[in-house]
Design a protein around this motif. Structure first.
Motif, PDB file in Angstrom:
ATOM      1  N   TRP A  80       5.906  38.658  23.135  1.00 46.64           N
ATOM      2  CA  TRP A  80       6.068  39.470  21.937  1.00 46.64           C
ATOM      3  C   TRP A  80       5.059  40.604  21.920  1.00 46.64           C
ATOM      4  N   GLN A  81       5.494  41.690  21.352  1.00 41.95           N
ATOM      5  CA  GLN A  81       4.590  42.839  21.301  1.00 41.95           C
ATOM      6  C   GLN A  81       3.423  42.540  20.359  1.00 41.95           C
ATOM      7  N   ASP A  82       2.230  42.835  20.833  1.00 40.18           N
ATOM      8  CA  ASP A  82       1.021  42.603  20.035  1.00 40.18           C
ATOM      9  C   ASP A  82       0.948  43.736  18.998  1.00 40.18           C
ATOM     10  N   THR A  83       1.564  43.532  17.838  1.00 37.11           N
ATOM     11  CA  THR A  83       1.780  44.640  16.906  1.00 37.11           C
ATOM     12  C   THR A  83       0.543  45.022  16.090  1.00 37.11           C
ATOM     13  N   VAL A  84      -0.410  44.118  15.990  1.00 31.46           N
ATOM     14  CA  VAL A  84      -1.573  44.406  15.140  1.00 31.46           C
ATOM     15  C   VAL A  84      -2.681  44.985  16.026  1.00 31.46           C
ATOM     16  N   SER A  85      -3.178  46.166  15.654  1.00 33.28           N
ATOM     17  CA  SER A  85      -4.191  46.809  16.513  1.00 33.28           C
ATOM     18  C   SER A  85      -5.489  45.995  16.525  1.00 33.28           C
ATOM     19  N   GLU A  86      -6.299  46.198  17.550  1.00 26.95           N
ATOM     20  CA  GLU A  86      -7.569  45.459  17.664  1.00 26.95           C
ATOM     21  C   GLU A  86      -8.479  45.773  16.473  1.00 26.95           C
ATOM     22  N   GLU A  87      -8.454  47.036  16.012  1.00 29.12           N
ATOM     23  CA  GLU A  87      -9.296  47.426  14.859  1.00 29.12           C
ATOM     24  C   GLU A  87      -8.855  46.649  13.622  1.00 29.12           C
ATOM     25  N   GLU A  88      -7.531  46.542  13.451  1.00 28.40           N
ATOM     26  CA  GLU A  88      -7.002  45.856  12.274  1.00 28.40           C
ATOM     27  C   GLU A  88      -7.300  44.348  12.358  1.00 28.40           C
ATOM     28  N   LYS A  89      -7.164  43.794  13.548  1.00 27.56           N
ATOM     29  CA  LYS A  89      -7.495  42.366  13.718  1.00 27.56           C
ATOM     30  C   LYS A  89      -8.949  42.136  13.329  1.00 27.56           C
ATOM     31  N   ASP A  90      -9.811  43.044  13.786  1.00 24.36           N
ATOM     32  CA  ASP A  90     -11.229  42.868  13.520  1.00 24.36           C
ATOM     33  C   ASP A  90     -11.520  42.994  12.025  1.00 24.36           C
ATOM     34  N   ARG A  91     -10.817  43.919  11.362  1.00 22.66           N
ATOM     35  CA  ARG A  91     -11.021  44.078   9.910  1.00 22.66           C
ATOM     36  C   ARG A  91     -10.619  42.777   9.193  1.00 22.66           C
ATOM     37  N   ARG A  92      -9.482  42.205   9.591  1.00 18.78           N
ATOM     38  CA  ARG A  92      -9.019  40.958   8.961  1.00 18.78           C
ATOM     39  C   ARG A  92     -10.002  39.815   9.255  1.00 18.78           C
ATOM     40  N   LEU A  93     -10.460  39.790  10.494  1.00 20.18           N
ATOM     41  CA  LEU A  93     -11.428  38.751  10.881  1.00 20.18           C
ATOM     42  C   LEU A  93     -12.690  38.839  10.024  1.00 20.18           C
ATOM     43  N   GLN A  94     -13.219  40.054   9.895  1.00 22.99           N
ATOM     44  CA  GLN A  94     -14.465  40.240   9.126  1.00 22.99           C
ATOM     45  C   GLN A  94     -14.277  39.848   7.666  1.00 22.99           C
ATOM     46  N   ARG A  95     -13.109  40.146   7.110  1.00 19.03           N
ATOM     47  CA  ARG A  95     -12.857  39.768   5.708  1.00 19.03           C
ATOM     48  C   ARG A  95     -12.888  38.254   5.530  1.00 19.03           C
ATOM     49  N   LEU A  96     -12.255  37.541   6.469  1.00 22.48           N
ATOM     50  CA  LEU A  96     -12.249  36.080   6.363  1.00 22.48           C
ATOM     51  C   LEU A  96     -13.644  35.507   6.591  1.00 22.48           C
ATOM     52  N   LEU A  97     -14.385  36.094   7.543  1.00 22.02           N
ATOM     53  CA  LEU A  97     -15.738  35.586   7.808  1.00 22.02           C
ATOM     54  C   LEU A  97     -16.631  35.775   6.587  1.00 22.02           C
ATOM     55  N   GLN A  98     -16.464  36.920   5.941  1.00 24.70           N
ATOM     56  CA  GLN A  98     -17.274  37.188   4.745  1.00 24.70           C
ATOM     57  C   GLN A  98     -16.938  36.192   3.631  1.00 24.70           C
ATOM     58  N   LEU A  99     -15.634  35.971   3.435  1.00 18.90           N
ATOM     59  CA  LEU A  99     -15.207  35.008   2.423  1.00 18.90           C
ATOM     60  C   LEU A  99     -15.758  33.627   2.751  1.00 18.90           C
ATOM     61  N   GLN A 100     -15.658  33.229   4.009  1.00 22.29           N
ATOM     62  CA  GLN A 100     -16.099  31.897   4.394  1.00 22.29           C
ATOM     63  C   GLN A 100     -17.614  31.757   4.246  1.00 22.29           C
ATOM     64  N   ASN A 101     -18.361  32.838   4.523  1.00 21.87           N
ATOM     65  CA  ASN A 101     -19.816  32.767   4.330  1.00 21.87           C
ATOM     66  C   ASN A 101     -20.165  32.558   2.866  1.00 21.87           C
ATOM     67  N   GLU A 102     -19.383  33.154   1.981  1.00 25.25           N
ATOM     68  CA  GLU A 102     -19.618  32.943   0.544  1.00 25.25           C
ATOM     69  C   GLU A 102     -19.337  31.485   0.169  1.00 25.25           C
ATOM     70  N   VAL A 103     -18.280  30.936   0.769  1.00 27.96           N
ATOM     71  CA  VAL A 103     -17.938  29.524   0.495  1.00 27.96           C
ATOM     72  C   VAL A 103     -19.067  28.619   0.996  1.00 27.96           C
ATOM     73  N   TYR A 104     -19.569  28.888   2.226  1.00 25.99           N
ATOM     74  CA  TYR A 104     -20.661  28.071   2.774  1.00 25.99           C
ATOM     75  C   TYR A 104     -21.885  28.121   1.855  1.00 25.99           C
ATOM     76  N   ALA A 105     -22.230  29.330   1.397  1.00 25.03           N
ATOM     77  CA  ALA A 105     -23.420  29.485   0.544  1.00 25.03           C
ATOM     78  C   ALA A 105     -23.251  28.669  -0.734  1.00 25.03           C
ATOM     79  N   LYS A 106     -22.060  28.716  -1.299  1.00 26.60           N
ATOM     80  CA  LYS A 106     -21.785  27.959  -2.525  1.00 26.60           C
ATOM     81  C   LYS A 106     -21.908  26.454  -2.261  1.00 26.60           C
ATOM     82  N   GLN A 107     -21.361  26.012  -1.128  1.00 26.45           N
ATOM     83  CA  GLN A 107     -21.406  24.576  -0.804  1.00 26.45           C
ATOM     84  C   GLN A 107     -22.842  24.114  -0.550  1.00 26.45           C
TER      85      GLN A 107
END
Ligand code: SF4
Length: 283
Positions: A205-232
């Protein structure tokens, strides 16, 4: 060379054929080890002084399904292992949500040595992408199991794996993953950008999501997860927790390192004579 924790393989291969994964092609069909052999190996490890055993397999939850004549599914094996005197903790990885049963949830609640931390990998929060990944569950059926587990055992903590930027994943579908992460508040999340693996259906399948966009999505999830870890972590302050002491800190020999039953790292003062023991530590 870890004097405290050991790892025991209980099943090899995988029959699930997720479209991004090479395992079913490289490791073949699921093949469980006989339960007597596993119990014997675990007993020997405990006799050597190991306190924690992690059961390994690509999908430990389907243990025994390939050998119905043994009449030993995964939860049956766990009951036998829990009966080994001196085995303080049992963990397992990895799981497929499709095969996580109510019997397993009850075992996590009822067996003293079984840790209340379960790897429950959602991979993605969008039903369309889950179908494309061939994950065999929907967001709804996954959530139903998560809430059933939390109802059976409110203290259970969950881990997950997430892939962002799977071919054709849209921004809205990514948001569904973001919201699932926010809702469940996993205690551990391994988050990856999609990259094609040779020999898998997704490779075509064609890799439709650009590397920049993948990285942006990755960073958003990492940031969210870091907030969850801090809360826990904050919730644990001034709370006593049971820690299995694993080793001295590499940076400071006056400190010890261990984990809680829910896999949180704890560093605290103490001498090497405590390695291998269970300690109550006030955070
Ligand atoms: Fe099997 Fe896991 Fe690979 Fe899916 S991701 S095919 S469940 S090993």
């Amino acid at each position: 060379d870890d004097p405290v924790k050991a790892y025991v393989s209980i099943i090899r291969g995988c029959d699930k054929f997720c479209t991004y994964c090479v395992v079913p092609y490289t490791r073949g069909q699921e093949a469980s080890r006989h339960p007597d052999q596993i119990v014997d190996e675990c007993q020997k490890l405990v006799d050597k002084g190991y306190k924690e055993i992690t059961l390994l397999g690509q999908n430990v939850n389907s243990y025994g399904k390939d050998k119905p004549e043994w009449q030993s599914l995964f939860h049956d094996l766990l009951y036998r292992l829990d009966a080994i005197p001196g085995l303080e903790r049992i963990r397992f990885m990895t799981s497929h949500p499709y095969d996580i049963t109510r019997d397993l949830m009850l075992a996590v609640r009822d067996l003293p040595s079984l840790c209340e931390f379960v790897h429950f990998p959602i991979q993605c929060g969008s039903n369309r992408v889950l179908r494309k990944m061939n994950r065999l569950y929907t967001r709804e059926s996954y959530m139903e199991k998560v809430y059933e587990f939390k109802e059976i055992l409110p203290s259970v903590t969950l881990g997950t794996d997430i892939i962002v930027g799977f071919p054709t994943e849209t921004e809205d579908e990514f948001e569904e993953t973001y919201n699932a992460l926010k809702e469940i508040e996993y205690s551990v999340a391994f988050i990856f950008s999609y990259s094609a693996r040779k020999g898998t259906p997704a490779m075509r399948w064609q890799d439709t999501v650009s590397e920049e966009e993948k990285d942006r999505r990755l960073q958003r999830l990492l940031q969210l997860q870091n907030e969850v870890y801090a809360k826990q972590r904050q919730v644990l302050v001034n709370t006593p927790v049971e820690v299995l002491v694993e080793r001295q800190s590499h940076k400071n020999k006056e400190l010890l390192k261990g984990r809680t039953r829910c896999w949180k790292n704890v560093v605290f003062p103490g001498g090497p004579e405590l390695i291998g023991s269970l300690q109550q530590v006030n955070i």
